[in-house]
Enzyme design. Structure first.
Site, PDB file in Angstrom:
ATOM      1  N   ASP A  77     104.151  64.209  45.274  1.00  0.00           N
ATOM      2  CA  ASP A  77     103.805  62.834  44.922  1.00  0.00           C
ATOM      3  C   ASP A  77     103.462  62.708  43.428  1.00  0.00           C
ATOM      4  OD1 ASP A  77     103.411  60.181  45.347  1.00  0.00           O
ATOM      5  OD2 ASP A  77     101.460  60.390  46.308  1.00  0.00           O
ATOM      6  N   GLY A 114     106.744  58.849  40.100  1.00  0.00           N
ATOM      7  CA  GLY A 114     106.815  57.508  39.511  1.00  0.00           C
ATOM      8  C   GLY A 114     105.734  57.302  38.458  1.00  0.00           C
ATOM      9  N   SER A 168     110.835  59.825  52.814  1.00  0.00           N
ATOM     10  CA  SER A 168     110.202  59.488  54.093  1.00  0.00           C
ATOM     11  C   SER A 168     110.955  58.345  54.763  1.00  0.00           C
ATOM     12  CB  SER A 168     108.740  59.094  53.873  1.00  0.00           C
ATOM     13  OG  SER A 168     108.673  57.770  53.395  1.00  0.00           O
ATOM     14  N   ASN A 177     110.469  55.316  52.869  1.00  0.00           N
ATOM     15  CA  ASN A 177     111.016  55.195  51.500  1.00  0.00           C
ATOM     16  C   ASN A 177     112.241  54.284  51.400  1.00  0.00           C
ATOM     17  OD1 ASN A 177     110.153  58.598  50.471  1.00  0.00           O
ATOM     18  ND2 ASN A 177     109.021  56.695  50.170  1.00  0.00           N
ATOM     19  N   TRP A 178     112.769  53.812  52.548  1.00  0.00           N
ATOM     20  CA  TRP A 178     113.870  52.839  52.495  1.00  0.00           C
ATOM     21  C   TRP A 178     113.413  51.548  51.828  1.00  0.00           C
ATOM     22  CZ3 TRP A 178     118.596  54.537  53.340  1.00  0.00           C
ATOM     23  CH2 TRP A 178     118.774  55.654  54.155  1.00  0.00           C
ATOM     24  N   ARG A 186     112.124  51.274  49.055  1.00  0.00           N
ATOM     25  CA  ARG A 186     112.326  51.363  47.586  1.00  0.00           C
ATOM     26  C   ARG A 186     113.641  50.709  47.175  1.00  0.00           C
ATOM     27  NH1 ARG A 186     109.219  56.548  45.374  1.00  0.00           N
ATOM     28  NH2 ARG A 186     107.507  56.342  46.814  1.00  0.00           N
ATOM     29  N   ARG A 222      99.215  68.180  48.731  1.00  0.00           N
ATOM     30  CA  ARG A 222      99.699  66.901  48.204  1.00  0.00           C
ATOM     31  C   ARG A 222      99.226  66.759  46.760  1.00  0.00           C
ATOM     32  NH1 ARG A 222     100.101  60.977  50.891  1.00  0.00           N
ATOM     33  NH2 ARG A 222     101.077  59.979  49.112  1.00  0.00           N
ATOM     34  N   LEU A 240      97.964  61.686  54.473  1.00  0.00           N
ATOM     35  CA  LEU A 240      99.118  62.460  54.947  1.00  0.00           C
ATOM     36  C   LEU A 240     100.423  61.688  54.888  1.00  0.00           C
ATOM     37  CD1 LEU A 240      97.950  64.474  58.062  1.00  0.00           C
ATOM     38  CD2 LEU A 240      98.957  65.344  55.970  1.00  0.00           C
ATOM     39  N   SER A 241     100.340  60.362  54.946  1.00  0.00           N
ATOM     40  CA  SER A 241     101.547  59.522  54.893  1.00  0.00           C
ATOM     41  C   SER A 241     102.629  59.968  55.881  1.00  0.00           C
ATOM     42  CB  SER A 241     102.105  59.473  53.466  1.00  0.00           C
ATOM     43  OG  SER A 241     101.142  58.973  52.581  1.00  0.00           O
ATOM     44  N   GLU A 280      95.373  73.984  56.782  1.00  0.00           N
ATOM     45  CA  GLU A 280      94.454  73.726  55.669  1.00  0.00           C
ATOM     46  C   GLU A 280      95.075  72.643  54.792  1.00  0.00           C
ATOM     47  OE1 GLU A 280      91.413  75.188  55.187  1.00  0.00           O
ATOM     48  OE2 GLU A 280      91.742  76.073  57.159  1.00  0.00           O
TER      49      GLU A 280
END
Ligand code: FPP
Length: 218
Positions: free
Chosen positions: A2, A5, A47, A50-51, A53, A164, A171-172, A183
């Site tokens: 992540d 952008g 993901s 993410n469509w 976008r 992340r 967690l998305s 962990e």
């Protein structure tokens, strides 16, 4: 992975430049993982959300994924890796689907590390799909093992660690079932800034953790 952008925005560059730098960082991190003896790395590359976008960003990401599997996988790693894909790739452009399928087939007998790429992947969809597959097999009562054997990760070992980047602490929808006893490490860095030193630090933190799996430990 992540923060691509925001990395680009801070430099007044287009977002896709951030993704490109993210791909460069990814190659460094994978080579560092091979060196360290990491057995499996799962990546969240695209993901199911993410469509949303813009089409131009989606197309750029799909092309980067295609280039990664077709050019980088055979040439840029210090040892040959196995490529696996988790997610429903059927809505992707046909040339990207072909490149992914070809690479999965070509690399399946490689030793060393598995690079498992999440594309059009969502953790909840994955669990629903697994349950439906078990139902379709005729079972009336479903066990934990049934679900595990029908996840994209059925052949992979348990998920030890989720990392992340970019300062977000959520967690998305990533590997929701698999992370039951993982962990977690959340880093403030943007993904394009990740390098071998960061991996060393991550592994140091991880090995210092006391994993009890519900027991009382050592
Ligand atoms: C999240 O950052 C990143 C993504 C949605 C894409 C990750 C993809 C790559 C690193 C490159 C292509 C993948 C492979 C496997 C070669 P973001 O765009 O949401 O960043 P932001 O939150 O700062 O906007």
């Amino acid at each position: 992975m992540d923060g691509n952008g925001r990395w680009a925005k801070e430099r007044m560059l287009p977002r896709v430049v951030g993704h490109r730098r993210g791909t460069t960082a990814l190659k460094k991190v994978i080579n560092a993982c091979i060196q360290k003896g990491v057995k499996v790395v799962s990546l969240y590359a695209f993901s199911s959300e993410n469509w949303k976008r813009p089409e131009s960003e989606r197309t750029a990401l799909f092309n980067m994924i295609k280039e990664f599997v077709a050019k980088d996988v055979p040439n840029k790693f210090i040892k040959p890796v196995v490529i696996k894909v988790m997610g429903d790739i059927s809505p992707l452009p046909q040339d990207v689907i072909d490149a992914l399928k070809e690479t999965v087939e070509k690399t399946k007998n490689n030793g060393n590390m598995v690079v498992n790429i999440g594309i059009n992947y969502g953790g909840r969809d994955e669990i629903v799909k697994a349950v439906n597959d078990v139902i379709a097999s005729g079972k009336k009562e479903i066990t934990v093992d049934d679900i595990e054997q029908n996840l994209y990760t059925a052949e992979l070992p348990p998920l030890d660690l989720v990392v992340r980047t970019s300062g977000e602490i959520r967690l998305s929808n990533f590997m929701l079932w698999q992370c039951a006893y993982s962990e977690f490490i959340f880093l403030d860095k943007y993904w394009p800034d990740m390098n071998k030193k960061d991996l060393d630090e991550i592994l140091k933190i991880y090995t210092g953790r006391d994993r009890r799996f519900g027991g009382i430990g050592k």
